[in-house]
Structures are given as structure tokens and as C-alpha cells.
Design a protein around this motif. Structure first.
Motif, short mmCIF file in Angstrom:
data_model
loop_
_atom_site.label_atom_id
_atom_site.label_comp_id
_atom_site.label_asym_id
_atom_site.label_seq_id
_atom_site.Cartn_x
_atom_site.Cartn_y
_atom_site.Cartn_z
N THR A 47 -0.46 -12.72 1.84
CA THR A 47 -1.24 -12.31 3.01
C THR A 47 -0.71 -10.94 3.43
N ILE A 48 -1.63 -9.99 3.59
CA ILE A 48 -1.22 -8.60 3.83
C ILE A 48 -1.81 -8.11 5.16
N GLY A 68 -5.22 -13.70 -1.19
CA GLY A 68 -5.01 -13.99 0.23
C GLY A 68 -5.74 -12.97 1.10
N PRO A 69 -5.78 -13.22 2.40
CA PRO A 69 -6.47 -12.30 3.30
C PRO A 69 -5.71 -10.98 3.46
N VAL A 70 -6.44 -9.89 3.58
CA VAL A 70 -5.87 -8.60 3.92
C VAL A 70 -6.42 -8.24 5.30
N TYR A 71 -5.55 -8.31 6.31
CA TYR A 71 -5.96 -7.98 7.67
C TYR A 71 -5.89 -6.48 7.84
N THR A 72 -6.99 -5.88 8.27
CA THR A 72 -6.96 -4.43 8.52
C THR A 72 -7.04 -4.24 10.03
N LEU A 73 -5.94 -3.76 10.58
CA LEU A 73 -5.89 -3.60 12.03
C LEU A 73 -6.00 -2.13 12.38
N ILE A 95 -11.11 -9.16 2.95
CA ILE A 95 -10.67 -8.24 4.00
C ILE A 95 -11.09 -8.78 5.36
N VAL A 96 -10.14 -8.82 6.28
CA VAL A 96 -10.42 -9.34 7.62
C VAL A 96 -10.14 -8.24 8.64
N PRO A 97 -11.17 -7.54 9.11
CA PRO A 97 -10.94 -6.45 10.08
C PRO A 97 -10.54 -7.01 11.44
N ILE A 98 -9.54 -6.38 12.04
CA ILE A 98 -9.13 -6.76 13.39
C ILE A 98 -9.05 -5.50 14.22
N ALA A 110 5.44 -14.99 11.59
CA ALA A 110 5.76 -15.47 10.24
C ALA A 110 4.52 -15.84 9.44
N SER A 111 3.46 -15.00 9.56
CA SER A 111 2.23 -15.32 8.84
C SER A 111 1.91 -14.33 7.73
N ILE A 112 2.69 -13.23 7.64
CA ILE A 112 2.34 -12.12 6.76
C ILE A 112 3.43 -11.89 5.72
N ASP A 113 3.02 -11.67 4.47
CA ASP A 113 3.98 -11.38 3.39
C ASP A 113 4.31 -9.89 3.31
N VAL A 114 3.29 -9.05 3.51
CA VAL A 114 3.50 -7.61 3.36
C VAL A 114 2.77 -6.89 4.49
N VAL A 115 3.51 -6.02 5.19
CA VAL A 115 2.88 -5.15 6.19
C VAL A 115 2.89 -3.73 5.62
N ILE A 116 1.73 -3.08 5.65
CA ILE A 116 1.63 -1.67 5.22
C ILE A 116 1.39 -0.83 6.46
N THR A 117 2.22 0.18 6.67
CA THR A 117 1.96 1.13 7.76
C THR A 117 1.97 2.50 7.14
N SER A 118 0.81 3.10 7.06
CA SER A 118 0.72 4.40 6.41
C SER A 118 0.30 5.46 7.42
N LEU A 119 1.17 6.43 7.64
CA LEU A 119 0.89 7.57 8.51
C LEU A 119 0.42 7.12 9.89
N VAL A 120 1.07 6.09 10.41
CA VAL A 120 0.63 5.60 11.72
C VAL A 120 1.80 5.45 12.69
N LEU A 121 2.99 5.10 12.19
CA LEU A 121 4.09 4.78 13.11
C LEU A 121 4.52 5.99 13.93
#
Length: 196
Positions: A47-48, A68-73, A95-98, A110-121
Motif C-alpha cells: 500500500t503506497i 495494493g492501493p496507491v493513495y494520491t494525496l 489509484i485512490v485520490p484523496i 500503520a496502514s502504509i508500506d511506502v510513503v513517497i514525498t517528491s518536491l513537497v516537504l
């Protein structure tokens, strides 16, 4: 004569600058999303969360990697719409847009295996509460991939940037362990951290 004008104004041009960089060939060259995702072991059923997903630069390739689901926030609904239509075009169904804010991530702990943060932090101030939230949504042993631009020397700074050392410190302070550093291109750095 009018007709061929029309398909250029598909509404894709609102965020010209950001989108054209986010989706640019130059960026793909410097930072192929597939290659970056290969830096960590991603299970087929992972889950990403693509945090601050933007144009879906990472979410689309990530969604092809896993079942698995890929949540796009993202805060910006027009970005989420863009991701939605790209996913549709490529028949991607996981893909699950949020639409969400960095200070309240609407996902269980504790629901996500991988968090990607690209050019946002670098845009988030203060950063600590957000990093704590990202740590909370990660499973034990889950990974955070952080992609950022190293600040250029000199005064011409139009956006706040965080140095790699500063970002490492912030991620470590949040209780994640830095596992890997990667420099795909000049002034671009990738930090990979794991939740112990």
C-alpha cells in the motif's frame, strides 16, 4: 480554422510552470520514477501513499508496480483530476485520490508500506508535525522516499528549500532511520528512511 485551436486549451494549462516541470522530459531523465522506486524492496501487495502527488509523476508508475492501493494525496483537486484521468487512460484501477492537508492525513496509523514525498516537504512549515504523521501512517519497517532539490548557493531563491542535512535531521528527529542517500542529478537528492 478555429477547430485546431480547441484541443490545446484542454484545461491542462492552469499551472503551467509547475506542471511542465513536474512532467518534463528533463525531469524523467534526471529522475526516472521507476528507477527510484527500485531503490527499495516494494512488495506486490504494498500500500503506497504519494504525499503531495502533484501530476502523478510517481503515483502512476507506483500503481503499475503493485496490486495494493496507491493513495494520491494533494491539496489541489485539479491535480487529483489530472491523476484520475491519466489512470483512466492507462486502465489503472488501484489509484485512490484523496484531497487532503499535510497536517491531517486521513489514513489510519500503520496502514502504509511506502510513503513517497517528491518536491513537497520543503513547502511545509513547520515540518515536524507532518513528518510525525507520515511516520504514524507507516507500518513498522515501512519506507519513506523523500525527493528534494538542494538549495542553490546565492541569493536567487524563489522557494524555500531544505538542505539534505536539514532534511536528514528532520526525518531522524521524527523517529525514522535514514537507510540510503541517492543523488540522481545535480542538486537533486533522495533520502530513503525506514520506520524502525
Amino acid at each position: 480554422m478555429m477547430a485546431h485551436h480547441r484541443n490545446h486549451t484542454h484545461g491542462q494549462h492552469q499551472h503551467k510552470g509547475k506542471v511542465s516541470y513536474l512532467d518534463s522530459p528533463k525531469r524523467r531523465e534526471e529522475m526516472p520514477p521507476e528507477k527510484l522506486l527500485n531503490l527499495i524492496p516494494i512488495k506486490q501487495n504494498a500500500t503506497i501513499l504519494d504525499f503531495g502527488a502533484g501530476t502523478g509523476y510517481f503515483s502512476i508508475p507506483a500503481a503499475k508496480l503493485v496490486d495494493g492501493p496507491v493513495y494520491t494525496l494533494d491539496l489541489d483537486n485539479s491535480m487529483l483530476e489530472m491523476i484520475r484521468s491519466k489512470a483512466q487512460q492507462e486502465n489503472i484501477t488501484n489509484i485512490v485520490p484523496i484531497q487532503g492537508h499535510s497536517d491531517k492525513i486521513p489514513l489510519p496509523d500503520a496502514s502504509i508500506d511506502v510513503v513517497i514525498t517528491s518536491l513537497v516537504l520543503h513547502e511545509i512549515e513547520p515540518l515536524a508535525p507532518t513528518l510525525t504523521q507520515l511516520k504514524n501512517v507507516l507500518k513498522e519497517g515501512g519506507y519513506l522516499i523523500c525527493v528534494e532539490l538542494e538549495p542553490k548557493a546565492g541569493p536567487a531563491q524563489h522557494a524555500p528549500r531544505i538542505t539534505m542535512a536539514g532534511m536528514e535531521q528532520a526525518i531522524t528527529d521524527a523517529g525514522l532511520r535514514i537507510m540510503k542517500k541517492h543523488f540522481p542529478a545535480e542538486s537533486l537528492y533522495v533520502l530513503i528512511a525506514q520506520k524502525p
